[in-house]
Design a protein around this motif. Sequence first.
Motif, PDB file in Angstrom:
ATOM      1  N   ALA A   7      40.347   8.946  69.144  1.00 18.91           N
ATOM      2  CA  ALA A   7      41.117   9.173  67.918  1.00 18.91           C
ATOM      3  C   ALA A   7      40.577   8.304  66.782  1.00 18.91           C
ATOM      4  CB  ALA A   7      42.598   8.903  68.152  1.00 18.91           C
ATOM      5  N   ALA A   8      40.297   7.044  67.073  1.00 19.33           N
ATOM      6  CA  ALA A   8      39.761   6.141  66.052  1.00 19.33           C
ATOM      7  C   ALA A   8      38.370   6.598  65.607  1.00 19.33           C
ATOM      8  CB  ALA A   8      39.711   4.713  66.581  1.00 19.33           C
ATOM      9  N   THR A   9      37.549   7.012  66.569  1.00 22.95           N
ATOM     10  CA  THR A   9      36.204   7.493  66.243  1.00 22.95           C
ATOM     11  C   THR A   9      36.288   8.736  65.370  1.00 22.95           C
ATOM     12  OG1 THR A   9      35.272   6.559  68.252  1.00 22.95           O
ATOM     13  CG2 THR A   9      34.031   8.340  67.221  1.00 22.95           C
ATOM     14  N   TRP A  10      37.172   9.652  65.709  1.00 20.36           N
ATOM     15  CA  TRP A  10      37.366  10.887  64.936  1.00 20.36           C
ATOM     16  C   TRP A  10      37.715  10.551  63.484  1.00 20.36           C
ATOM     17  CZ3 TRP A  10      36.691  16.010  65.120  1.00 20.36           C
ATOM     18  CH2 TRP A  10      37.429  16.812  64.259  1.00 20.36           C
ATOM     19  N   THR A  11      38.660   9.638  63.308  1.00 21.13           N
ATOM     20  CA  THR A  11      39.087   9.240  61.958  1.00 21.13           C
ATOM     21  C   THR A  11      37.948   8.586  61.200  1.00 21.13           C
ATOM     22  OG1 THR A  11      41.374   8.980  62.676  1.00 21.13           O
ATOM     23  CG2 THR A  11      40.732   7.820  60.665  1.00 21.13           C
ATOM     24  N   ASP A  12      37.279   7.616  61.830  1.00 22.65           N
ATOM     25  CA  ASP A  12      36.177   6.904  61.176  1.00 22.65           C
ATOM     26  C   ASP A  12      35.044   7.859  60.807  1.00 22.65           C
ATOM     27  OD1 ASP A  12      37.643   4.584  61.550  1.00 22.65           O
ATOM     28  OD2 ASP A  12      36.426   3.884  63.247  1.00 22.65           O
ATOM     29  N   PHE A  13      34.728   8.782  61.709  1.00 27.43           N
ATOM     30  CA  PHE A  13      33.655   9.750  61.478  1.00 27.43           C
ATOM     31  C   PHE A  13      33.981  10.640  60.275  1.00 27.43           C
ATOM     32  CE2 PHE A  13      31.906  14.037  62.384  1.00 27.43           C
ATOM     33  CZ  PHE A  13      30.553  13.747  62.421  1.00 27.43           C
ATOM     34  N   ASN A  14      35.200  11.120  60.226  1.00 25.66           N
ATOM     35  CA  ASN A  14      35.575  12.019  59.135  1.00 25.66           C
ATOM     36  C   ASN A  14      35.710  11.304  57.798  1.00 25.66           C
ATOM     37  OD1 ASN A  14      35.819  14.873  60.131  1.00 25.66           O
ATOM     38  ND2 ASN A  14      36.957  13.784  61.705  1.00 25.66           N
ATOM     39  N   GLU A  15      35.882  10.001  57.822  1.00 27.62           N
ATOM     40  CA  GLU A  15      35.851   9.221  56.583  1.00 27.62           C
ATOM     41  C   GLU A  15      34.402   8.963  56.162  1.00 27.62           C
ATOM     42  OE1 GLU A  15      38.190   5.724  57.324  1.00 27.62           O
ATOM     43  OE2 GLU A  15      40.070   6.853  57.293  1.00 27.62           O
ATOM     44  N   ALA A  16      33.535   8.697  57.123  1.00 29.65           N
ATOM     45  CA  ALA A  16      32.133   8.400  56.815  1.00 29.65           C
ATOM     46  C   ALA A  16      31.383   9.653  56.367  1.00 29.65           C
ATOM     47  CB  ALA A  16      31.439   7.781  58.028  1.00 29.65           C
ATOM     48  N   VAL A  17      31.639  10.770  57.026  1.00 28.38           N
ATOM     49  CA  VAL A  17      30.971  12.032  56.681  1.00 28.38           C
ATOM     50  C   VAL A  17      31.818  12.712  55.603  1.00 28.38           C
ATOM     51  CG1 VAL A  17      30.189  14.270  57.539  1.00 28.38           C
ATOM     52  CG2 VAL A  17      29.945  12.232  58.969  1.00 28.38           C
ATOM     53  N   LYS A  75      27.631   6.308  66.100  1.00 28.57           N
ATOM     54  CA  LYS A  75      26.328   5.954  65.537  1.00 28.57           C
ATOM     55  C   LYS A  75      26.292   6.302  64.045  1.00 28.57           C
ATOM     56  CE  LYS A  75      21.405   6.515  66.440  1.00 28.57           C
ATOM     57  NZ  LYS A  75      20.396   7.097  67.325  1.00 28.57           N
ATOM     58  N   VAL A  76      26.825   7.467  63.688  1.00 31.43           N
ATOM     59  CA  VAL A  76      26.881   7.882  62.279  1.00 31.43           C
ATOM     60  C   VAL A  76      27.716   6.890  61.473  1.00 31.43           C
ATOM     61  CG1 VAL A  76      27.768   9.645  60.689  1.00 31.43           C
ATOM     62  CG2 VAL A  76      26.486  10.327  62.734  1.00 31.43           C
ATOM     63  N   VAL A  77      28.876   6.539  61.976  1.00 35.02           N
ATOM     64  CA  VAL A  77      29.766   5.606  61.275  1.00 35.02           C
ATOM     65  C   VAL A  77      29.060   4.274  61.058  1.00 35.02           C
ATOM     66  CG1 VAL A  77      31.916   4.275  61.465  1.00 35.02           C
ATOM     67  CG2 VAL A  77      31.897   6.718  62.064  1.00 35.02           C
ATOM     68  N   GLY A  78      28.423   3.754  62.089  1.00 32.53           N
ATOM     69  CA  GLY A  78      27.716   2.486  61.974  1.00 32.53           C
ATOM     70  C   GLY A  78      26.599   2.543  60.950  1.00 32.53           C
ATOM     71  N   TYR A  79      25.818   3.627  60.980  1.00 31.93           N
ATOM     72  CA  TYR A  79      24.708   3.769  60.040  1.00 31.93           C
ATOM     73  C   TYR A  79      25.226   3.823  58.605  1.00 31.93           C
ATOM     74  CZ  TYR A  79      20.755   5.482  57.439  1.00 31.93           C
ATOM     75  OH  TYR A  79      19.770   5.600  56.499  1.00 31.93           O
ATOM     76  N   VAL A  80      26.225   4.665  58.367  1.00 31.50           N
ATOM     77  CA  VAL A  80      26.757   4.821  57.003  1.00 31.50           C
ATOM     78  C   VAL A  80      27.285   3.491  56.494  1.00 31.50           C
ATOM     79  CG1 VAL A  80      28.586   5.899  55.624  1.00 31.50           C
ATOM     80  CG2 VAL A  80      27.202   7.300  57.179  1.00 31.50           C
ATOM     81  N   MET A 103      22.616  10.891  52.720  1.00 30.43           N
ATOM     82  CA  MET A 103      23.059  12.287  52.766  1.00 30.43           C
ATOM     83  C   MET A 103      22.590  12.977  54.040  1.00 30.43           C
ATOM     84  SD  MET A 103      22.749  13.312  48.734  1.00 30.43           S
ATOM     85  CE  MET A 103      23.272  15.018  48.947  1.00 30.43           C
ATOM     86  N   ASN A 104      21.426  12.595  54.566  1.00 31.85           N
ATOM     87  CA  ASN A 104      20.989  13.141  55.845  1.00 31.85           C
ATOM     88  C   ASN A 104      22.008  12.834  56.937  1.00 31.85           C
ATOM     89  OD1 ASN A 104      18.637  14.287  54.898  1.00 31.85           O
ATOM     90  ND2 ASN A 104      17.292  12.718  55.738  1.00 31.85           N
ATOM     91  N   TRP A 105      22.697  11.709  56.794  1.00 35.05           N
ATOM     92  CA  TRP A 105      23.704  11.274  57.766  1.00 35.05           C
ATOM     93  C   TRP A 105      25.108  11.742  57.363  1.00 35.05           C
ATOM     94  CZ3 TRP A 105      22.880   8.110  62.190  1.00 35.05           C
ATOM     95  CH2 TRP A 105      21.545   7.766  62.401  1.00 35.05           C
ATOM     96  N   GLY A 106      25.179  12.657  56.386  1.00 35.86           N
ATOM     97  CA  GLY A 106      26.442  13.295  56.039  1.00 35.86           C
ATOM     98  C   GLY A 106      27.287  12.583  55.001  1.00 35.86           C
ATOM     99  N   HIS A 107      26.737  11.543  54.386  1.00 34.50           N
ATOM    100  CA  HIS A 107      27.509  10.779  53.397  1.00 34.50           C
ATOM    101  C   HIS A 107      26.817  10.812  52.041  1.00 34.50           C
ATOM    102  CE1 HIS A 107      30.429   7.795  52.073  1.00 34.50           C
ATOM    103  NE2 HIS A 107      29.436   7.362  51.308  1.00 34.50           N
ATOM    104  N   ASP A 108      27.526  11.309  51.039  1.00 33.39           N
ATOM    105  CA  ASP A 108      27.014  11.306  49.676  1.00 33.39           C
ATOM    106  C   ASP A 108      27.680  10.153  48.920  1.00 33.39           C
ATOM    107  OD1 ASP A 108      26.178  11.661  47.077  1.00 33.39           O
ATOM    108  OD2 ASP A 108      26.724  13.790  46.985  1.00 33.39           O
ATOM    109  N   PRO A 109      26.934   9.074  48.624  1.00 36.88           N
ATOM    110  CA  PRO A 109      27.534   7.924  47.953  1.00 36.88           C
ATOM    111  C   PRO A 109      27.996   8.241  46.530  1.00 36.88           C
ATOM    112  CG  PRO A 109      25.158   7.657  48.070  1.00 36.88           C
ATOM    113  CD  PRO A 109      25.499   8.874  48.883  1.00 36.88           C
ATOM    114  N   GLN A 110      27.530   9.336  45.970  1.00 40.13           N
ATOM    115  CA  GLN A 110      27.972   9.735  44.626  1.00 40.13           C
ATOM    116  C   GLN A 110      29.408  10.247  44.655  1.00 40.13           C
ATOM    117  OE1 GLN A 110      25.495  10.619  41.625  1.00 40.13           O
ATOM    118  NE2 GLN A 110      24.607   8.769  42.488  1.00 40.13           N
TER     119      GLN A 110
END
Length: 112
Positions: A7-17, A75-80, A103-110
Amino acid sequence: MADDDHAATWTDFNEAVNMTPAALKKHLDSDASQEVGQKKDGDESTGHEMGRRILAIKDKKKADLTDDDYAAMRKVVGYVHRHLKQGGAARKDPDSAWRMSLMNWGHDPQKD
Protein backbone atom coordinates in the motif's frame (compact mmCIF):
# COMPACT_ATOMS: atom_id res chain seq x y z
CA MET A 1 5.64 -8.82 1.24
CA ALA A 2 3.13 -7.35 3.67
CA ASP A 3 0.04 -5.63 2.34
CA ASP A 4 1.00 -2.47 4.27
CA ASP A 5 4.30 -2.33 2.37
CA HIS A 6 2.46 -2.74 -0.92
CA ALA A 7 0.00 0.00 0.00
CA ALA A 8 2.81 2.42 0.88
CA THR A 9 4.70 1.52 -2.31
CA TRP A 10 1.55 2.04 -4.39
CA THR A 11 1.03 5.50 -2.88
CA ASP A 12 4.68 6.54 -3.21
CA PHE A 13 4.84 5.27 -6.80
CA ASN A 14 1.73 7.15 -7.86
CA GLU A 15 3.09 10.34 -6.30
CA ALA A 16 6.48 9.94 -7.99
CA VAL A 17 5.06 9.03 -11.41
CA ASN A 18 3.20 12.22 -12.25
CA MET A 19 2.92 11.62 -16.00
CA THR A 20 -0.08 9.96 -17.59
CA PRO A 21 0.60 6.75 -19.51
CA ALA A 22 -0.15 8.61 -22.77
CA ALA A 23 2.32 11.41 -21.94
CA LEU A 24 4.99 8.90 -20.87
CA LYS A 25 4.54 6.85 -24.05
CA LYS A 26 4.80 9.98 -26.20
CA HIS A 27 7.97 10.98 -24.36
CA LEU A 28 9.52 7.51 -24.66
CA ASP A 29 8.89 7.61 -28.42
CA SER A 30 10.83 10.88 -28.76
CA ASP A 31 14.47 11.20 -29.81
CA ALA A 32 15.20 13.27 -26.68
CA SER A 33 14.09 10.40 -24.48
CA GLN A 34 16.31 7.90 -26.23
CA GLU A 35 19.38 10.15 -26.14
CA VAL A 36 19.70 10.39 -22.34
CA GLY A 37 20.65 8.00 -19.59
CA GLN A 38 23.16 5.27 -18.94
CA LYS A 39 23.30 2.70 -21.70
CA LYS A 40 24.62 -0.83 -21.58
CA ASP A 41 26.70 -1.60 -24.68
CA GLY A 42 24.87 1.01 -26.75
CA ASP A 43 21.49 -0.53 -26.05
CA GLU A 44 18.46 1.11 -24.51
CA SER A 45 19.16 3.25 -21.45
CA THR A 46 18.19 2.03 -18.01
CA GLY A 47 15.66 4.86 -17.63
CA HIS A 48 14.06 4.26 -21.01
CA GLU A 49 13.68 0.58 -20.18
CA MET A 50 12.13 1.50 -16.82
CA GLY A 51 9.73 3.87 -18.58
CA ARG A 52 8.43 0.93 -20.59
CA ARG A 53 8.15 -1.08 -17.36
CA ILE A 54 6.17 1.77 -15.75
CA LEU A 55 3.72 1.64 -18.66
CA ALA A 56 3.31 -2.11 -18.16
CA ILE A 57 2.71 -1.62 -14.42
CA LYS A 58 0.20 1.17 -15.05
CA ASP A 59 -1.62 -1.13 -17.49
CA LYS A 60 -2.18 -3.79 -14.81
CA LYS A 61 -4.92 -3.98 -12.25
CA LYS A 62 -3.60 -3.33 -8.76
CA ALA A 63 -4.61 -6.85 -7.70
CA ASP A 64 -2.45 -8.31 -10.50
CA LEU A 65 0.79 -6.61 -9.46
CA THR A 66 3.58 -8.98 -8.46
CA ASP A 67 6.32 -8.62 -5.86
CA ASP A 68 8.66 -7.95 -8.80
CA ASP A 69 6.38 -5.10 -9.92
CA TYR A 70 6.46 -3.63 -6.41
CA ALA A 71 10.27 -3.89 -6.38
CA ALA A 72 10.38 -1.95 -9.68
CA MET A 73 7.97 0.61 -8.24
CA ARG A 74 10.26 1.14 -5.22
CA LYS A 75 13.21 1.55 -7.60
CA VAL A 76 11.30 4.26 -9.50
CA VAL A 77 10.44 6.10 -6.28
CA GLY A 78 14.05 6.00 -5.11
CA TYR A 79 15.39 7.22 -8.45
CA VAL A 80 12.90 10.09 -8.72
CA HIS A 81 13.57 11.25 -5.15
CA ARG A 82 17.37 11.11 -5.63
CA HIS A 83 17.30 12.78 -9.05
CA LEU A 84 15.05 15.62 -7.88
CA LYS A 85 17.77 16.63 -5.39
CA GLN A 86 20.07 17.27 -8.36
CA GLY A 87 19.50 19.43 -11.40
CA GLY A 88 20.96 22.81 -10.52
CA ALA A 89 20.67 25.20 -13.46
CA ALA A 90 19.15 22.40 -15.58
CA ARG A 91 15.93 22.85 -13.61
CA LYS A 92 15.21 25.96 -15.68
CA ASP A 93 15.81 24.29 -19.05
CA PRO A 94 12.77 22.34 -20.30
CA ASP A 95 15.00 20.44 -22.74
CA SER A 96 17.74 19.51 -20.26
CA ALA A 97 19.06 15.98 -20.07
CA TRP A 98 18.17 16.10 -16.36
CA ARG A 99 14.48 16.63 -17.14
CA MET A 100 14.46 14.13 -20.04
CA SER A 101 15.99 11.51 -17.78
CA LEU A 102 13.43 12.10 -15.03
CA MET A 103 10.66 11.90 -17.61
CA ASN A 104 11.96 8.51 -18.74
CA TRP A 105 11.22 7.41 -15.16
CA GLY A 106 7.69 8.85 -15.36
CA HIS A 107 8.25 12.14 -13.53
CA ASP A 108 7.99 15.54 -15.20
CA PRO A 109 9.59 18.10 -12.85
CA GLN A 110 7.83 20.89 -14.76
CA LYS A 111 4.57 19.62 -13.27
CA ASP A 112 5.78 20.13 -9.67
